[in-house]
Design a protein around this motif. Structure first.
Motif, PDB file in Angstrom:
ATOM      1  N   TYR A   1       0.823  -1.195   0.000  1.00 28.31           N
ATOM      2  CA  TYR A   1       0.000   0.000   0.000  1.00 28.31           C
ATOM      3  C   TYR A   1       0.866   1.257   0.000  1.00 28.31           C
ATOM      4  O   TYR A   1       1.876   1.344   0.697  1.00 28.31           O
TER       5      TYR A   1
ATOM      6  N   LEU B   1      -5.397  -5.017  -2.636  1.00 24.98           N
ATOM      7  CA  LEU B   1      -5.736  -3.600  -2.659  1.00 24.98           C
ATOM      8  C   LEU B   1      -6.876  -3.326  -3.639  1.00 24.98           C
ATOM      9  O   LEU B   1      -7.733  -2.471  -3.394  1.00 24.98           O
TER      10      LEU B   1
ATOM     11  N   ASN C   1      -5.920   0.137   2.478  1.00 24.16           N
ATOM     12  CA  ASN C   1      -4.590  -0.468   2.619  1.00 24.16           C
ATOM     13  C   ASN C   1      -4.662  -1.988   2.604  1.00 24.16           C
ATOM     14  O   ASN C   1      -3.719  -2.668   3.018  1.00 24.16           O
ATOM     15  N   GLY C   2      -5.780  -2.547   2.126  1.00 28.83           N
ATOM     16  CA  GLY C   2      -5.894  -3.993   1.971  1.00 28.83           C
ATOM     17  C   GLY C   2      -6.220  -4.729   3.250  1.00 28.83           C
ATOM     18  O   GLY C   2      -5.803  -5.878   3.430  1.00 28.83           O
TER      19      GLY C   2
END
Length: 231
Positions: free
Chosen positions: A64, A159, A189-190
């Motif tokens: 990220y 992401l 940010n996943g």
């Protein structure tokens, strides 16, 4: 940029220049503005979100990169004199001021321990500085869902999936909600946070969401059914 479906399918490479035909737009990850042009700084598919007229580049990057305005899920790793240091899954940790919470003052400061899960917003991102976070909605000055995430479980996802879950009408969340009541927070940010009534249901929701990335949206109900049948 003109709003059209063609932009959603346009592939861009680093350095590609895209002319600007409108003034009020927001730039997401992968794009910067240079005078009268939008410049791509990473390769991927150019995406457009009508709400807020936002453009960004979607790619398969694994790490990220912080971008101003992104909602993220982070973990407090350190407490300083005036700030928390937060792991957001990027190359560098982020800084969260004690005063970046709703109603925070010098007399009243949030008391979060190391390891606390936080839902926050990137308030400032610069390649030469650590990202700065805030746990308030700048439009209202209120928390509006930002702050400590209590209970539940957090899981990692790509992401691309995180962005689709947050910024488009993906059916998987609605289809799961028809069977299991749950709360969710999605970080660009996943990271996804799920809090259902039982641990089993929390796991079902997380697994179904992550699995949905492998299938077209038209098969969303089947994905949900498959995961419900396993328990």
């Amino acid at each position: 940029m003109q709003q059209s479906n063609a932009h959603r399918l346009q592939v861009v490479l680093p350095g590609d220049a895209l002319p600007v035909y409108e003034h009020k737009l927001k730039l997401g990850p992968g794009l910067i503005q240079d005078e009268d042009q939008i410049i791509a700084v990473k390769g991927g598919v150019l995406k457009h979100q009508p709400a807020g007229n936002k453009y960004w580049v979607e790619s398969n990057q694994r790490r990220y990169v912080a971008a101003t305005g992104d909602p993220i899920i982070g973990v407090i790793t350190q407490k300083g004199g005036e700030f928390f240091r937060v792991d957001i899954g990027a190359a560098h940790s982020a800084v969260l001021s004690y005063y970046a919470f709703e109603n925070a003052t010098k007399r009243y400061r949030p008391n979060h321990d190391v390891g606390t899960l936080i839902y926050a917003r990137i308030s400032q991102a610069n390649k030469d500085m650590e990202p700065e976070l805030e746990c308030v909605n700048p439009a209202t000055g209120r928390a509006d869902g930002y702050g400590e995430l209590k209970g539940g479980q957090v899981a990692k996802c790509s992401l691309g999936l995180a962005r689709r879950l947050l910024e488009t009408e993906t059916p998987i969340l609605k289809d799961l909600g028809d069977h299991i009541p749950f709360e969710t927070a999605i970080g660009l940010n996943g990271r996804i946070w799920i809090n259902a009534d039982t641990t089993k249901n929390t796991i079902v929701v997380i697994n179904a969401i992550k699995d949905s990335e492998k299938y077209p949206e038209s098969q969303s109900r089947q994905v949900v059914s498959n995961h419900l049948s396993k328990w």
